[in-house]
Design a protein around this motif. Sequence first.
Motif, mmCIF file in Angstrom:
data_model
loop_
_atom_site.group_PDB
_atom_site.id
_atom_site.type_symbol
_atom_site.label_atom_id
_atom_site.label_comp_id
_atom_site.label_asym_id
_atom_site.label_seq_id
_atom_site.Cartn_x
_atom_site.Cartn_y
_atom_site.Cartn_z
ATOM 1 N N LYS A 85 0.832 -1.206 0.000
ATOM 2 C CA LYS A 85 0.000 0.000 0.000
ATOM 3 C C LYS A 85 0.863 1.251 0.000
ATOM 4 O O LYS A 85 0.564 2.231 -0.709
ATOM 5 N N MET A 86 1.935 1.241 0.768
ATOM 6 C CA MET A 86 2.841 2.389 0.803
ATOM 7 C C MET A 86 3.483 2.642 -0.560
ATOM 8 O O MET A 86 3.535 3.781 -1.033
ATOM 9 N N VAL A 87 3.981 1.585 -1.184
ATOM 10 C CA VAL A 87 4.631 1.725 -2.489
ATOM 11 C C VAL A 87 3.647 2.282 -3.508
ATOM 12 O O VAL A 87 3.981 3.183 -4.298
ATOM 13 N N VAL A 88 2.436 1.769 -3.501
ATOM 14 C CA VAL A 88 1.414 2.244 -4.436
ATOM 15 C C VAL A 88 1.147 3.727 -4.239
ATOM 16 O O VAL A 88 1.122 4.515 -5.205
ATOM 17 N N GLN A 89 0.965 4.140 -3.004
ATOM 18 C CA GLN A 89 0.645 5.544 -2.740
ATOM 19 C C GLN A 89 1.813 6.455 -3.095
ATOM 20 O O GLN A 89 1.618 7.545 -3.651
ATOM 21 N N LEU A 90 3.032 6.004 -2.811
ATOM 22 C CA LEU A 90 4.212 6.804 -3.152
ATOM 23 C C LEU A 90 4.322 7.001 -4.658
ATOM 24 O O LEU A 90 4.584 8.113 -5.136
ATOM 25 N N LEU A 91 4.135 5.942 -5.425
ATOM 26 C CA LEU A 91 4.243 6.047 -6.875
ATOM 27 C C LEU A 91 3.106 6.881 -7.471
ATOM 28 O O LEU A 91 3.320 7.666 -8.405
ATOM 29 N N ARG A 92 1.903 6.718 -6.930
ATOM 30 C CA ARG A 92 0.783 7.513 -7.438
ATOM 31 C C ARG A 92 1.006 9.002 -7.180
ATOM 32 O O ARG A 92 0.704 9.838 -8.035
ATOM 33 N N ALA A 147 12.745 10.869 -8.911
ATOM 34 C CA ALA A 147 12.154 10.843 -7.568
ATOM 35 C C ALA A 147 12.201 12.219 -6.915
ATOM 36 O O ALA A 147 13.246 12.880 -6.901
ATOM 37 N N ASP A 148 11.087 12.642 -6.376
ATOM 38 C CA ASP A 148 10.982 13.888 -5.608
ATOM 39 C C ASP A 148 10.984 13.506 -4.133
ATOM 40 O O ASP A 148 9.937 13.200 -3.555
ATOM 41 N N LEU A 149 12.168 13.504 -3.511
ATOM 42 C CA LEU A 149 12.291 12.995 -2.147
ATOM 43 C C LEU A 149 11.447 13.763 -1.132
ATOM 44 O O LEU A 149 10.761 13.134 -0.313
ATOM 45 N N PRO A 150 11.460 15.094 -1.109
ATOM 46 C CA PRO A 150 10.610 15.792 -0.134
ATOM 47 C C PRO A 150 9.139 15.392 -0.240
ATOM 48 O O PRO A 150 8.456 15.219 0.773
ATOM 49 N N ARG A 151 8.675 15.243 -1.461
ATOM 50 C CA ARG A 151 7.269 14.855 -1.641
ATOM 51 C C ARG A 151 7.052 13.412 -1.191
ATOM 52 O O ARG A 151 6.012 13.082 -0.605
ATOM 53 N N LEU A 152 8.013 12.522 -1.464
ATOM 54 C CA LEU A 152 7.894 11.135 -1.018
ATOM 55 C C LEU A 152 7.805 11.054 0.498
ATOM 56 O O LEU A 152 6.989 10.304 1.054
ATOM 57 N N LEU A 153 8.629 11.827 1.198
ATOM 58 C CA LEU A 153 8.601 11.815 2.660
ATOM 59 C C LEU A 153 7.283 12.370 3.190
ATOM 60 O O LEU A 153 6.732 11.863 4.182
ATOM 61 N N ALA A 154 6.762 13.399 2.527
ATOM 62 C CA ALA A 154 5.463 13.951 2.937
ATOM 63 C C ALA A 154 4.356 12.926 2.744
ATOM 64 O O ALA A 154 3.452 12.790 3.587
ATOM 65 N N ALA A 196 11.475 0.492 3.835
ATOM 66 C CA ALA A 196 11.568 -0.477 2.747
ATOM 67 C C ALA A 196 10.860 0.050 1.499
ATOM 68 O O ALA A 196 11.397 -0.022 0.380
ATOM 69 N N ALA A 197 9.649 0.570 1.689
ATOM 70 C CA ALA A 197 8.887 1.094 0.555
ATOM 71 C C ALA A 197 9.615 2.261 -0.099
ATOM 72 O O ALA A 197 9.671 2.358 -1.341
ATOM 73 N N LEU A 198 10.179 3.148 0.701
ATOM 74 C CA LEU A 198 10.887 4.303 0.160
ATOM 75 C C LEU A 198 12.107 3.871 -0.655
ATOM 76 O O LEU A 198 12.370 4.412 -1.733
ATOM 77 N N THR A 199 12.845 2.888 -0.143
ATOM 78 C CA THR A 199 14.011 2.392 -0.884
ATOM 79 C C THR A 199 13.606 1.859 -2.249
ATOM 80 O O THR A 199 14.224 2.169 -3.272
ATOM 81 N N LEU A 200 12.559 1.052 -2.271
ATOM 82 C CA LEU A 200 12.094 0.479 -3.530
ATOM 83 C C LEU A 200 11.680 1.565 -4.510
ATOM 84 O O LEU A 200 12.050 1.534 -5.700
ATOM 85 N N VAL A 201 10.934 2.546 -4.045
ATOM 86 C CA VAL A 201 10.438 3.605 -4.928
ATOM 87 C C VAL A 201 11.592 4.461 -5.454
ATOM 88 O O VAL A 201 11.607 4.846 -6.631
ATOM 89 N N LEU A 202 12.563 4.755 -4.623
ATOM 90 C CA LEU A 202 13.729 5.510 -5.087
ATOM 91 C C LEU A 202 14.463 4.761 -6.190
ATOM 92 O O LEU A 202 14.937 5.356 -7.169
#
Length: 479
Positions: free
Chosen positions: A67-74, A291-298, A278-284
């Motif tokens: 769910k985290m990976v999906v939301q990060l990518l969307r 990748a927009d890191l500030p937005r990913l963290l938000a 884990a999800a953040l690593t995969l998405v990066l």
Amino acid sequence: MRSRLTVALGRTARTLARLRGGGSGGTAFPGLVMERTDPGFLARTLDRLPHGVVLVSGTNGKTTTTKMVVQLLRDQGLKVFTNRTGSNFVRGVLAALLTEVNAAGHLDADVAVLELDEAHAVHFVRSVRPRAALMLNVMRDQLDRFGEIDYTASLLRQAALATRDVVVVNADDPRLNGERFLGGLASRTAAFGVGPALRSVFLSDDDLRTEQADAGGAPGALADDAVESTAGADSPCPAPRVRLVALAGNEATIEVDGTEHRVAFAIPGIHNVLNACAALTLVLEVLGDRADLPRLLATLSEIRPAFGRGEVITLDGRPVQLSLVKNPAGFRMSLMSAPTAQADATSRTDTVDAGSAPSTTAAPAAGRGRPDELIMIAINDEYADGRDMSWLWDVDFTSLKRAGVAVVTGVRAWDMALRLRYDEVPVGVVEPDLEAGLDTLRARAAAEDRPMRVYTTYTAMLALRARLGRLTEVEEVMK
């Protein structure tokens, strides 16, 4: 034309399944029909995606991390297909596709992010080679099905061998960070992990074997400095790209490519903070320079629990939190994250950071002045839970001694009650019938005006959610 016929057949099967089930369900059967009648449908559909397939597997945390990976990518602008119900067999993926493709079998998506059971991941990669894979952990779970833990690791390795671009692993799991797992992979590898101060909080399965040697401390803790990283200097595992280095309340310090960031999480459970890393690593790795890191963290700070995994449902104006438990490691982390455990832990210290001694007090502090939660434990032993419940004896329940357990329910209620008795945990009611058990908890919560928390195995969770859905508003999830 073949895909069009398969979609029509699958939708017919789904309609028939729903009619038979009284208007609900119908996930497994249409997927099974599609799998048997058109084995090539999965590959034909998913191989067209411009960003390919991302696979998430491992013992604990698959549904929430997916769910985290999906939301990060969307939130980074991609159209994502996923098996959102957590139906993590190949037939579940097919059934999820059935709801998303058009009549010709075309899927309007940029990337697929799929949660897959360890064994079914092997079946899946024979048809579709994922672009990226995330391997979360390897823990004792359903050993009556998998046999032993090294076999589970071997299944994940088969999926890793089929991955084309990148495999992300847990740098602190000895079954994922060594030559035996990483040797010979065609793809590059990346890793996530925890800092030294938190190694005694996030234990591998091997670490758990020595857990009982610690006579004191918070539930599940090891003695200071008892746990070292299992990835040595000569390990083929790369240094973690994302590391969880500190926890204080609901805030975490996360190191990304050597730079620390503070993130306040909405999702409960300290284990979910590591899932977020884990999800953040995969998405990066998937997004690369885009990748927009500030937005990913938000985005990470806003993610809510997946159904049944820390999900909070309001019943009679009071919260009831569902915590899925299915093995010693998962139950341990859920107990550590509960306010009943945190209240005792925070009497010693409220913060764990890179300069402090390892401690399980990393969990967010319980709110002062709030009434204690009423606790129910629901244990079933259906196939999806694992038939062998002996793993309950590997869980330390002493953190429940002060609060007690109001209700023990489920098929194995008496086994659970006996286990609690050995840890001197008071038990109010033992009621094997799940609905009656929930009614008992509800009545006591109303009489005492207290919130509720339910630790539950998988099939018990589904049954309890169904019952709650008849009593209050619950997000509908087709299973």
